[in-house]
Design a protein around this motif. Structure first.
Motif: not given
Length: 105
Positions: A53-63
């Motif tokens: 679950x790439x949580x950091x990638x998801x947060x970065x994409x949302x930003x």
């Protein structure tokens, strides 16, 4: 694309100077929050113990989407950079307002 970004405002920013100021403040806040999310995504990606679950990638994409949606200049630069990576662009182009496939494909 610039006209498309202002369609949701129904000309509010163009019709009154206070409306333009409010839109400026909202876009500035969105850009600041988006940049903050992109900065936070790096340590979150490193510290997250779940590799599936790439949580950091998801947060970065949302930003990234928040910044691209709020800034006309950055929208153009971010989409231009993403189009250079076709496999990624095919997956995220819907978030940047691109509905159809590129004519070059």
């Amino acid at each position: 694309m610039v006209a498309a970004m202002n369609e949701s405002l129904n000309g509010w920013a163009r019709s009154h100077p206070i409306g333009a100021f409010v839109v400026l403040i909202i876009r500035g806040i969105c850009i600041a929050v988006g940049l903050l999310l992109m900065v936070i995504s790096v340590p979150v990606a490193i510290l997250t113990p779940f590799p599936l679950v790439p949580i950091g990638a998801f947060v970065g994409l949302m930003g990234l989407i928040l910044v691209a949606g709020a800034s006309k200049t950055l929208h153009g630069k971010i989409t231009e950079m993403l189009r250079k990576v076709p496999w990624l662009w095919k997956r995220v182009r819907w978030a940047f307002g691109e509905k159809d496939a590129d004519p070059a494909e």
